[in-house]
Design an enzyme around this catalytic site. Structure first.
Site, mmCIF file in Angstrom:
data_model
loop_
_atom_site.group_PDB
_atom_site.id
_atom_site.type_symbol
_atom_site.label_atom_id
_atom_site.label_comp_id
_atom_site.label_asym_id
_atom_site.label_seq_id
_atom_site.Cartn_x
_atom_site.Cartn_y
_atom_site.Cartn_z
ATOM 1 N N THR A 1 25.956 48.377 37.474
ATOM 2 C CA THR A 1 27.175 49.084 37.873
ATOM 3 C C THR A 1 28.266 48.036 38.105
ATOM 4 O OG1 THR A 1 26.866 48.971 40.274
ATOM 5 C CG2 THR A 1 25.733 50.766 39.101
ATOM 6 N N LYS B 1 22.735 47.745 55.072
ATOM 7 C CA LYS B 1 21.839 48.711 54.438
ATOM 8 C C LYS B 1 20.627 49.008 55.319
ATOM 9 C CE LYS B 1 24.236 49.437 50.732
ATOM 10 N NZ LYS B 1 24.871 50.754 50.490
ATOM 11 N N ASP C 1 39.833 58.742 50.832
ATOM 12 C CA ASP C 1 39.620 57.418 51.404
ATOM 13 C C ASP C 1 38.637 57.572 52.553
ATOM 14 O OD1 ASP C 1 39.658 54.959 52.617
ATOM 15 O OD2 ASP C 1 41.838 54.877 52.907
ATOM 16 N N VAL C 2 37.412 57.071 52.392
ATOM 17 C CA VAL C 2 36.367 57.287 53.394
ATOM 18 C C VAL C 2 36.594 56.490 54.666
ATOM 19 C CG1 VAL C 2 34.606 57.905 51.700
ATOM 20 C CG2 VAL C 2 34.897 55.494 52.369
ATOM 21 N N GLY D 1 29.598 54.794 38.094
ATOM 22 C CA GLY D 1 28.290 54.269 38.453
ATOM 23 C C GLY D 1 27.283 55.329 38.830
ATOM 24 N N ILE D 2 26.519 55.058 39.876
ATOM 25 C CA ILE D 2 25.478 55.974 40.328
ATOM 26 C C ILE D 2 26.068 57.308 40.749
ATOM 27 C CG2 ILE D 2 23.707 56.342 42.093
ATOM 28 C CD1 ILE D 2 23.326 53.266 42.110
ATOM 29 N N TYR E 1 25.469 42.464 53.727
ATOM 30 C CA TYR E 1 25.080 43.618 52.916
ATOM 31 C C TYR E 1 23.700 44.115 53.324
ATOM 32 C CZ TYR E 1 24.005 46.375 48.723
ATOM 33 O OH TYR E 1 23.663 47.379 47.857
#
Length: 262
Positions: free
Chosen positions: A194, A163, A71-72, A22-23, A159
């Site tokens: 995406t 954000k 793994d964040v 994706g991005i 979401y």
């Protein structure tokens, strides 16, 4: 100012967290093309390796790319990665999740998952990498917010909240580390094709409604976000921090409004 090389990143080391597709993948390709040495970090190690193969590094004017499994949501893994990668000049984070449900239908597990990837991961990454940038007196951190930080619709509650929270988190980080030369900015995309938008794209009516809501009357391609990343990492943006760069095809400008015949 060397305007001929304003966007060049030769000799700079940048990590793209979420670079397996994706991005993130397109950001890697753009940064490598500008001469950066890029760490492609993602839980999907195979996807990260595919990004490396697509980056085209190693030519006279390009940088390099290398893959790293990460793994964040594991702070210990992030600290180990920092030790392995060495000093960074730039950190780009594109990881994120969305569960589209009405508020009444959301589960706490779903809430925790979205907040963990969209906010908690940023805290761990910034706490790990920003101090080293501050010691060297330079660095650029780019996070991916969304137009949903400003404009919402039913089914986007957590979401959108995450954000919006990310924008304020990055602004606060800009205030705290700005005196030591570290910049923090957010990119706010509109609708981008995406894997994260597969649910929408699979519904023709939904897909078309989103396309018609922007000024450009279409969705973005992932590669159309890469320029924003390259700009915010480069010397072209040395006085830009605490900002949100909206790349939404004019969605937030026109607000998806009906255009009557006058």
């Amino acid at each position: 100012m060397d305007y001929a090389n304003l966007f060049r990143l030769d000799g700079r080391r940048v990590a793209v967290v979420g670079g397996a597709g994706g991005i993130g993948r397109e950001a890697v390709r753009a940064l490598v093309a500008q001469g950066a040495d890029v760490v492609v970090a993602d839980r999907d190690e195979k996807g990260a390796e595919e990004t490396v193969a697509l980056s085209g590094g190693g030519t006279d004017r390009s940088g390099t790319a290398s893959a790293c499994a990460l793994d964040v949501l594991d702070p210990d893994a992030i600290r180990a990665a920092a030790d392995a990668w060495g000093p960074l000049d730039g950190l780009v984070v594109t990881v994120g999740a969305n569960v589209r449900k009405r508020v009444a239908d959301y589960t706490l597990d779903e809430f925790d998952r979205v907040i963990a990837l969209n906010l908690r991961a940023y805290l761990s990454l910034v706490q790990t990498f920003a101090p080293g940038m501050a010691e060297r007196g330079r660095g650029s951190v780019v996070g991916f917010a969304s137009m949903r930080a400003f404009q919402v619709e039913p089914g986007q509650s957590v979401y959108a909240a995450s954000k919006a929270g990310l924008v304020q988190f990055l602004r606060t980080a800009a205030a705290e580390w700005g005196p030591r030369g570290v910049r923090f900015n957010a990119v706010a995309p509109g609708v981008v094709r995406t894997p994260l938008t597969d649910q929408i794209a699979a519904d023709p009516a939904w897909y078309d409604a989103y396309a018609q809501a922007s000024a450009l009357k279409r969705w973005a391609r992932a590669d159309e976000l890469a320029g924003a990343v390259a700009y915010l990492v480069s010397d072209a943006s040395t006085y830009v921090t605490g900002s949100v760069l909206t790349v939404d095809g004019g969605w937030t400008a026109v607000d998806g409004r009906f255009d009557p015949a006058l």
